[in-house]
Design an enzyme around this catalytic site. Structure first.
Site, mmCIF file in Angstrom:
data_model
loop_
_atom_site.group_PDB
_atom_site.id
_atom_site.type_symbol
_atom_site.label_atom_id
_atom_site.label_comp_id
_atom_site.label_asym_id
_atom_site.label_seq_id
_atom_site.Cartn_x
_atom_site.Cartn_y
_atom_site.Cartn_z
ATOM 1 N N ASN A 245 0.839 -1.196 0.000
ATOM 2 C CA ASN A 245 0.000 0.000 0.000
ATOM 3 C C ASN A 245 0.879 1.254 0.000
ATOM 4 O OD1 ASN A 245 -2.489 -1.669 0.818
ATOM 5 N ND2 ASN A 245 -1.030 -2.070 2.453
ATOM 6 N N THR A 246 0.276 2.366 -0.359
ATOM 7 C CA THR A 246 1.023 3.628 -0.348
ATOM 8 C C THR A 246 0.112 4.765 -0.795
ATOM 9 O OG1 THR A 246 3.271 2.796 -0.717
ATOM 10 C CG2 THR A 246 2.811 4.955 -1.573
ATOM 11 N N THR A 247 0.258 5.921 -0.176
ATOM 12 C CA THR A 247 -0.351 7.159 -0.658
ATOM 13 C C THR A 247 0.770 8.103 -1.077
ATOM 14 O OG1 THR A 247 -2.305 6.957 0.768
ATOM 15 C CG2 THR A 247 -1.746 9.163 -0.020
#
Length: 324
Positions: A245-247
């Site tokens: 995951n990552t923003t």
């Protein structure tokens, strides 16, 4: 309540096609609309491979811009991380998608007619999201796609929706069976002469929360016909969460700030984003925020902390835009 847009989980089967196995053609990645912004000299371009689908987003400042980088979480995928950049490249494809930033560099070199004197060098930083979870292939944004995104760049418009680096982004992954597609969003604010653009690619393990505290995207329970806060599942030991995951966020302002102030602005705005993404900066997230300034105006009657508070609200607007 917004209609669910549930993602389909990858089978992660061996022998799936990747870039070398397909005749890939870079395409424009327009999303469902654009957010207009008024910071002269800032260009944005997107491109995608439909075969993924996966893509990349390039923010190009031909004059260059001082930059602060705030990276958090346990799974950061970052190249460069320089304190001065001519372009920022955000991409899918996890670690393999870092190649897209090299393509942006190559395109900028060509535009400079291959001049490599020290002060002619074009500086590019990049960051990636893990978007393989929602697709059964190993296609990734490569150098050709990075070059295409830069070639598509236009001044004053940021594409939004399931496009660019957010093409196969997903959110609310307590259990991937309850994940929903995210995307990329943007918002623009003006405060007197001060201006700020915030754009973000949502690929978080967390859910997206609006200003009323309602979950608007992620962790959708079909049996209940609605969304649930991840803390309920974690408390019941219902899930350990999904890896990958990552923003990714880019903030661009015209405000002239000292290096320390620019760095603190990046931290303040990045920290504020936990209000709209819950949980945020987790062990399985690789969240990165790039803060760039074109150094055009001084803050007039506003302290850097106050400007950071205003920019943080713009960031929340960008998060909600990406969840639309």
């Amino acid at each position: 309540m917004s209609a669910p847009r549930l993602a389909t989980a990858s089978a992660f089967a061996p022998g799936v096609p990747s870039n070398a196995d397909l005749a890939l053609t870079p395409l424009r990645s327009p999303g469902h609309g654009v957010v207009a912004f008024d910071i002269p000299g800032v260009y944005v371009g997107t491109a995608e491979y439909a075969e993924g689908p996966t893509g990349c987003t390039v923010v190009h400042v031909p004059a260059g811009a001082r930059t602060a980088v705030d990276a958090r979480g346990g799974a950061v995928g970052l190249s460069g991380g320089y304190d001065f950049n001519h372009a920022i490249c955000l991409a899918g494809g996890s670690v393999y998608g870092l190649e897209a930033a090299a393509g942006v560099s190559a395109e900028l070199l060509a535009r400079r007619q291959n001049r490599v004197k020290w002060d002619e060098l074009q500086i590019v930083s990049g960051a990636v999201v893990y978007d393989f979870s929602a697709r059964d292939n190993a296609v990734y944004p490569d150098a050709a796609l990075g070059r295409a995104a830069l070639r598509h760049a236009e001044e004053g418009f940021f594409p939004i929706g399931r496009c660019g680096a957010g093409r196969s982004a997903t959110v609310g992954k307590v259990d991937f069976a309850r994940a929903e597609y995210g995307g990329q969003g943007a918002a623009f604010g003006t405060f007197g002469a001060a201006k700020v653009l915030v754009a973000t690619v949502l690929n978080a393990v967390g859910v997206i929360v609006d200003r009323q505290g309602e979950i608007v995207r992620g962790n959708y329970h079909l049996s209940e016909g609605g969304r649930r806060h991840p803390s309920v599942d974690y408390a019941a030991s219902a899930s350990a969460g999904v890896s990958g995951n990552t923003t990714l966020t880019v903030l661009v302002t015209n405000v002239r700030l000292a290096d320390r102030e620019l760095s603190q602005l990046a931290r303040q705005v990045h920290s504020s984003m936990h209000r709209g993404i819950q949980p945020f900066h987790t062990d399985t997230d690789g969240d990165v925020l790039f803060a760039l300034t074109t150094d055009e105006v001084d803050l007039d009657g506003l302290k850097p902390t106050g400007f950071g508070a205003l920019a943080s609200e713009v960031a929340w607007d960008a998060i909600l835009c990406a969840a639309e």
